[in-house]
Design a protein around this motif. Structure first.
Motif, short mmCIF file in Angstrom:
data_model
loop_
_atom_site.label_atom_id
_atom_site.label_comp_id
_atom_site.label_asym_id
_atom_site.label_seq_id
_atom_site.Cartn_x
_atom_site.Cartn_y
_atom_site.Cartn_z
N ASP A 23 27.63 29.28 35.73
CA ASP A 23 27.30 30.49 36.48
C ASP A 23 27.97 30.50 37.86
N ASP A 24 28.07 29.34 38.48
CA ASP A 24 28.72 29.25 39.79
C ASP A 24 30.20 29.64 39.69
N SER A 25 30.87 29.14 38.66
CA SER A 25 32.28 29.47 38.46
C SER A 25 32.45 30.95 38.13
N LEU A 26 31.55 31.48 37.30
CA LEU A 26 31.63 32.90 36.97
C LEU A 26 31.36 33.77 38.19
N SER A 27 30.50 33.32 39.07
CA SER A 27 30.25 34.07 40.31
C SER A 27 31.52 34.18 41.15
N LEU A 28 32.28 33.11 41.20
CA LEU A 28 33.56 33.14 41.93
C LEU A 28 34.56 34.05 41.24
N ASP A 29 34.58 34.04 39.90
CA ASP A 29 35.46 34.93 39.14
C ASP A 29 35.10 36.39 39.40
N ILE A 30 33.81 36.67 39.51
CA ILE A 30 33.34 38.03 39.78
C ILE A 30 33.77 38.48 41.17
N ILE A 31 33.70 37.57 42.15
CA ILE A 31 34.15 37.90 43.50
C ILE A 31 35.65 38.23 43.49
N GLU A 32 36.42 37.45 42.74
CA GLU A 32 37.85 37.72 42.60
C GLU A 32 38.09 39.10 41.99
N ALA A 33 37.31 39.43 40.96
CA ALA A 33 37.44 40.72 40.28
C ALA A 33 37.07 41.87 41.21
N GLU A 34 36.02 41.70 42.00
CA GLU A 34 35.61 42.74 42.94
C GLU A 34 36.70 42.97 43.99
N SER A 35 37.29 41.89 44.47
CA SER A 35 38.36 42.00 45.45
C SER A 35 39.56 42.74 44.86
N ASP A 36 39.91 42.41 43.63
CA ASP A 36 41.03 43.06 42.96
C ASP A 36 40.75 44.55 42.75
N LEU A 37 39.53 44.87 42.34
CA LEU A 37 39.15 46.27 42.11
C LEU A 37 39.19 47.05 43.42
N GLU A 38 38.69 46.48 44.50
CA GLU A 38 38.73 47.16 45.79
C GLU A 38 40.17 47.39 46.25
N SER A 39 41.03 46.43 45.96
CA SER A 39 42.44 46.58 46.31
C SER A 39 43.06 47.73 45.53
N THR A 40 42.71 47.85 44.27
CA THR A 40 43.24 48.92 43.44
C THR A 40 42.69 50.27 43.85
N LEU A 41 41.40 50.32 44.17
CA LEU A 41 40.76 51.56 44.60
C LEU A 41 41.16 51.96 46.02
N ARG A 42 41.63 50.98 46.80
CA ARG A 42 41.98 51.17 48.20
C ARG A 42 40.78 51.60 49.05
N GLN A 43 39.61 51.14 48.64
CA GLN A 43 38.38 51.38 49.39
C GLN A 43 37.32 50.42 48.88
N PRO A 44 36.31 50.13 49.68
CA PRO A 44 35.24 49.25 49.22
C PRO A 44 34.47 49.86 48.05
#
Length: 131
Positions: A23-44
């Motif tokens: 779960d700890d590793s998946l939490s880090l993967d989720i943070i990476e995914a959120e960062s990537d999505l925000e970058s694509t959306l160009r907004q939080p």
């Protein structure tokens, strides 16, 4: 605050490598995914939440797809390097195809959420004239 949980990601994924990840590793993967999505959306992500502060279903699916991708990439060095291997009983083989796992195409899921100002910036006008 993450918008999806490691348990939701495990339930979504069909890959054993994702389901067996901590779960700890998946939490880090989720943070990476959120960062990537925000970058694509160009907004939080927080700026595109529903009225009841809930993540729209299309963005939730996009986030799950990205988190699964990062979980697969981070779980195995051979995937990062483009190796494919399979084992059947006492027979196994490995192929180095040179291709690595590709990021999922989520553009259809997020099109309605991209900031319109950013979309206008992408449409440029290019003029040339002779000297």
């Amino acid at each position: 605050m993450s918008y999806i949980t490691p348990q939701e990601l495990k339930s979504y994924s069909e890959f054993e490598a994702v389901k067996e990840r901590s779960d700890d590793s998946l939490s880090l993967d989720i943070i990476e995914a959120e960062s990537d999505l925000e970058s694509t959306l160009r907004q939080p992500i927080s700026e595109v939440l529903d009225v009841d502060e809930k993540l729209p279903e299309k963005l939730r699916i996009a986030l799950l797809k990205l988190a699964q991708f990062f979980a697969l990439i981070n779980s195995d060095d051979s995937i990062q390097k483009g190796y494919t291997s399979e084992k059947m009983s006492d027979y196994s083989y490995t192929i180095g195809s040179g291709d690595s796992l590709k990021k999922p195409d989520i553009s259809g899921l997020i099109n309605g959420f991209i900031n319109e100002d950013v979309q206008k910036l992408k449409k440029g006008l290019f003029r040339m004239r002779g000297i």
